[in-house]
Write a protein that holds these residues in place. Structure first.
Motif, PDB file in Angstrom:
ATOM      1  N   GLU A 208       0.859  -1.067  -0.107  1.00 56.61           N
ATOM      2  CA  GLU A 208       0.222   0.137  -0.018  1.00 56.61           C
ATOM      3  C   GLU A 208       0.896   1.226  -0.069  1.00 56.61           C
ATOM      4  OE1 GLU A 208      -2.421   0.122   3.529  1.00 56.61           O
ATOM      5  OE2 GLU A 208      -0.913  -0.225   4.903  1.00 56.61           O
TER       6      GLU A 208
ATOM      7  N   ASP B  35      -6.960  -8.973  -5.321  1.00 53.32           N
ATOM      8  CA  ASP B  35      -7.779  -7.879  -5.102  1.00 53.32           C
ATOM      9  C   ASP B  35      -7.175  -6.740  -4.656  1.00 53.32           C
ATOM     10  OD1 ASP B  35     -10.315  -9.517  -5.488  1.00 53.32           O
ATOM     11  OD2 ASP B  35      -9.585 -10.723  -3.531  1.00 53.32           O
TER      12      ASP B  35
ATOM     13  N   GLU C  22      -7.530  -2.021  -4.050  1.00 52.98           N
ATOM     14  CA  GLU C  22      -8.211  -0.989  -3.691  1.00 52.98           C
ATOM     15  C   GLU C  22      -7.673   0.101  -4.173  1.00 52.98           C
ATOM     16  OE1 GLU C  22     -11.231  -0.793  -0.233  1.00 52.98           O
ATOM     17  OE2 GLU C  22      -9.992   0.985   0.340  1.00 52.98           O
TER      18      GLU C  22
ATOM     19  N   GLY D 185      -7.712   4.423  -3.904  1.00 58.60           N
ATOM     20  CA  GLY D 185      -8.482   5.653  -3.418  1.00 58.60           C
ATOM     21  C   GLY D 185      -8.159   6.851  -3.919  1.00 58.60           C
TER      22      GLY D 185
ATOM     23  N   SER E 279     -17.183   2.303  -5.432  1.00 58.75           N
ATOM     24  CA  SER E 279     -17.985   1.730  -4.132  1.00 58.75           C
ATOM     25  C   SER E 279     -19.292   2.163  -4.295  1.00 58.75           C
ATOM     26  CB  SER E 279     -16.983   2.201  -3.077  1.00 58.75           C
ATOM     27  OG  SER E 279     -17.118   3.846  -2.938  1.00 58.75           O
TER      28      SER E 279
ATOM     29  N   CYS F  25     -13.446   5.563  -3.338  1.00 56.75           N
ATOM     30  CA  CYS F  25     -12.827   4.366  -3.320  1.00 56.75           C
ATOM     31  C   CYS F  25     -13.338   3.674  -4.596  1.00 56.75           C
ATOM     32  CB  CYS F  25     -13.052   3.718  -2.096  1.00 56.75           C
ATOM     33  SG  CYS F  25     -12.362   2.145  -2.038  1.00 56.75           S
TER      34      CYS F  25
ATOM     35  N   ARG G  66     -12.905  -0.406  -6.007  1.00 59.32           N
ATOM     36  CA  ARG G  66     -12.454  -1.555  -5.779  1.00 59.32           C
ATOM     37  C   ARG G  66     -12.381  -2.713  -7.061  1.00 59.32           C
ATOM     38  NH1 ARG G  66     -16.066  -0.779  -1.637  1.00 59.32           N
ATOM     39  NH2 ARG G  66     -15.177  -0.918   0.516  1.00 59.32           N
TER      40      ARG G  66
END
Length: 406
Positions: A138, A167, A169, A171, A203, A220, A222
């Motif tokens: 991250e 998977d 994410e 932001g 999201s 966000c 995904r």
């Protein structure tokens, strides 16, 4: 007196066998230890004769010297801790091999295209973020005066049909004093025909509240990356937004989601690694390239920083016991999971500094070029080798100084 001398000689001949028959009667060593012959020394240039580094097969019979592994185990049984294994030595790649190896000046970089064109500082910052995220889970990826884009990646899992699935994410934060409208993020069409498929969905909050970000507001997205097979081109996304004056940004970005996300450190012994490196099926599928190492990496700790960067955050295991003639080389290994459930051994060799008196194909000289690094990747799979080589280029080299306008 003659009788006394004869009696003493007779007593010496009839002395009982056992511990009292040791020379001088003072040694405390057992019989098995006093009869040992010291093992022959290993020359530093024999490169472990009998291993895959040499095709020589010695004579059979009692004249064959014991192998290094057997001598080491013998020493271990005797409990001697002061014996150190000699390093395995691979010969340096000769100038002709360097000359035939393709040379790459710079990898693509994190920003493929952008309108308006990115400033130099923004390019350098984004490329640095890209390299950091190649070895971490991250952190920030893209940033400009208006937004900050961050990425978070989960460990890969098995998806449908046993395929690896990653998977993640993304932001996006509005850090300007104005509202940002029409914030969009989607998979780029350049991924068509790739060995991986990516899906990105906003999201629930984004779908309900629209694509407008107020000051310090964050949205966000995904995503999911399904891996069909080894892929050398990392996935790309298209990012766009508008400002209140209808000026905005359109950028295509490379995501640091590489094949190495699926890999883990190898569990090979050093000798087994050398044998694999010299195996025909590994050598025939080799992918090699000569690149220029970025100065910021060399200025840290020299070759050590380069080799540490090639470990890709402990994805590759480094083998310091394997060296070369120059002492400026490194060997690393990792495992790539196959759909069958088995693991594919992937070997990497790095050589820093071009050989003396080396000329490029165009006639210019590479002699004394300390920043030149030859990277070679070997495994039975050419696509895997090509994908790993691309990741190493992204880590070792500077990105282009400018991104073309979209």
């Amino acid at each position: 007196q003659q009788q006394q001398q004869q009696q003493q000689q007779q007593q010496g001949l009839e002395r009982p066998r056992g511990t009292g028959n040791r020379p001088y009667g003072s040694s405390t060593l057992g019989r098995s230890q006093t009869s040992l012959v010291p093992p022959p020394s290993v020359n530093q240039f024999d490169e472990l004769a009998g291993s895959a580094l040499s095709s020589f097969a010695g004579p059979s019979g009692d004249d064959v010297a014991p192998s290094l592994s057997s001598r080491l185990s013998s020493r271990h049984r005797l409990g001697t801790d002061n014996y150190q294994e000699r390093p395995l030595v691979l010969p340096c790649s000769p100038p002709e091999v360097w000359r035939r190896t393709p040379r790459i000046a710079r990898p693509p970089g994190a920003i493929v295209s952008q309108t308006p064109p990115a400033h130099r500082l923004s390019l350098e910052r984004t490329n640095g973020n890209f390299q950091n995220l190649m070895v971490s889970s991250e952190g920030p990826l893209y940033e400009d005066h208006n937004i900050l884009m961050e990425l978070s990646v989960l460990p890969y899992r098995k998806g449908e049909m046993g395929r690896p699935c990653v998977d993640f994410e993304i932001g996006i934060l509005n850090r300007s004093s104005n509202s940002v409208h029409e914030v969009r993020l989607q998979a780029a069409d350049s991924m068509r025909g790739s060995q991986c498929k990516m899906q990105i969905q906003p999201s629930t909050d984004v779908r309900a509240g629209g694509n407008t970000l107020r000051k310090q507001q964050r949205i966000c997205f995904r995503g999911q990356l399904d891996v069909i097979g080894p892929f050398d081109a990392v996935p790309q996304v298209d990012l766009s937004y508008l400002l209140p004056d209808n000026l905005g940004l359109q950028a295509r970005l490379r995501l640091p989601l590489a094949i190495t996300r699926l890999m883990s450190p190898a569990q090979l012994e050093a000798k087994s690694l050398v044998e694999l490196w010299n195996a025909p099926d590994f050598g025939h599928s080799e992918v090699s390239v000569v690149c220029t190492v970025r100065g910021s990496l060399l200025n840290k700790n020299g070759p050590f920083a380069v080799w540490k960067s090639m470990e890709l955050g402990d994805t590759f295991r480094c083998y310091p016991s394997i060296t070369d003639d120059s002492g400026r080389g490194v060997m690393l290994a990792a495992s790539y999971p196959e759909r069958s459930g088995s693991a594919l051994d992937v070997l990497v060799r790095g050589e820093l500094g071009a050989p003396s008196h080396l000329e490029k194909k165009n006639g210019s000289s590479l002699s004394g070029e300390e920043t030149a690094c030859r990277v070679a990747v070997r495994s039975p799979s050419h696509p895997v080798n090509r994908a790993v080589a691309q990741v190493l280029l992204d880590m070792l080299c500077d990105a282009p100084e400018s991104a073309a306008a979209a």
